[in-house]
Design an enzyme around this catalytic site. Structure first.
Site, mmCIF file in Angstrom:
data_model
loop_
_atom_site.group_PDB
_atom_site.id
_atom_site.type_symbol
_atom_site.label_atom_id
_atom_site.label_comp_id
_atom_site.label_asym_id
_atom_site.label_seq_id
_atom_site.Cartn_x
_atom_site.Cartn_y
_atom_site.Cartn_z
ATOM 1 N N GLU A 64 0.821 -1.210 0.000
ATOM 2 C CA GLU A 64 0.000 0.000 0.000
ATOM 3 C C GLU A 64 0.856 1.263 0.000
ATOM 4 O O GLU A 64 2.065 1.219 0.231
ATOM 5 C CB GLU A 64 -0.934 -0.002 1.214
ATOM 6 C CG GLU A 64 -1.982 -1.082 1.127
ATOM 7 C CD GLU A 64 -2.960 -1.062 2.289
ATOM 8 O OE1 GLU A 64 -3.946 -1.807 2.200
ATOM 9 O OE2 GLU A 64 -2.756 -0.336 3.279
ATOM 10 N N CYS A 73 -1.799 -4.713 -5.555
ATOM 11 C CA CYS A 73 -2.336 -5.928 -4.941
ATOM 12 C C CYS A 73 -1.333 -7.073 -5.037
ATOM 13 O O CYS A 73 -0.450 -7.079 -5.888
ATOM 14 C CB CYS A 73 -3.622 -6.344 -5.648
ATOM 15 S SG CYS A 73 -4.957 -5.146 -5.532
ATOM 16 N N GLU A 75 -1.790 -10.189 -6.060
ATOM 17 C CA GLU A 75 -1.874 -10.965 -7.290
ATOM 18 C C GLU A 75 -1.091 -10.301 -8.419
ATOM 19 O O GLU A 75 -0.362 -10.972 -9.160
ATOM 20 C CB GLU A 75 -3.344 -11.140 -7.718
ATOM 21 C CG GLU A 75 -4.194 -11.861 -6.699
ATOM 22 C CD GLU A 75 -4.876 -10.949 -5.680
ATOM 23 O OE1 GLU A 75 -5.952 -11.332 -5.192
ATOM 24 O OE2 GLU A 75 -4.334 -9.855 -5.362
ATOM 25 N N CYS A 115 -7.097 -6.979 -10.583
ATOM 26 C CA CYS A 115 -6.261 -8.187 -10.621
ATOM 27 C C CYS A 115 -6.818 -9.203 -11.607
ATOM 28 O O CYS A 115 -6.064 -9.867 -12.312
ATOM 29 C CB CYS A 115 -6.130 -8.789 -9.226
ATOM 30 S SG CYS A 115 -5.056 -7.803 -8.154
#
Length: 160
Positions: A64, A73, A75, A115
């Site tokens: 983040e 993210c 993924e 994602c």
């Protein structure tokens, strides 16, 4: 007018003990890397582990940033790393695990829309499906045989 019905098929496993050994290993890697996520704003840690056709396992977690759109993210962290380090390898399987510091996550948590689009790019590019297993911190695990089950109207290069 014509009606089009879209169906998705997922397989639900009650716990890790029901998974094949190679998927248990992959999910354990996702759980391990989940603990290293940098998520001071959402307090929502996600880990992802990918098995490539060359036998390599690549992991990623969410990262983040105070400027929310600048984060990434788990993924996408994993799949972009795989693409940069092993550009000719195919992603065979992906395992995802997510946990929240504010409440228990006991049902399967799928990849977000961004994602799904990123995973779809690799599935289309490699012309073979990617098995995706996802779970919360514990409990049931969902399996999708392909990203197409999670994003049936994929946007790809054919639209450009």
């Amino acid at each position: 007018m014509k009606e089009v019905q879209i169906t998705s098929t997922l397989h639900i496993f009650e716990n890790l003990n029901e998974l094949p050994n190679d998927v248990v290993f992959l999910m354990q890697k996702a759980i391990e890397v989940r603990g290293k996520a940098y998520a001071p704003y959402s307090n929502f840690n996600v880990g992802a582990a990918l098995l490539l056709d060359n036998g390599e396992v690549v992991t990623g977690n969410n990262q983040e940033n105070a400027s929310y759109p600048s984060g990434l993210c788990a993924e996408r962290t994993a799949i972009y790393y795989a693409g940069s380090q092993y550009p000719n390898a195919k992603v065979v399987k992906m395992a995802i695990s997510a946990t929240s510091k504010s409440k228990p996550t006991l049902s399967p948590i799928p990849p977000c829309g961004a994602c799904r689009q990123a995973i779809s790019e690799y599935e289309v590019k490699q012309e073979t499906p990617i098995e995706i297993y996802f779970m919360g911190e514990a409990g049931q695990i969902a399996k999708s045989a392909s990203l197409a089950n999670l994003l049936p109207f994929v946007f790809d290069k054919s639209a450009l």
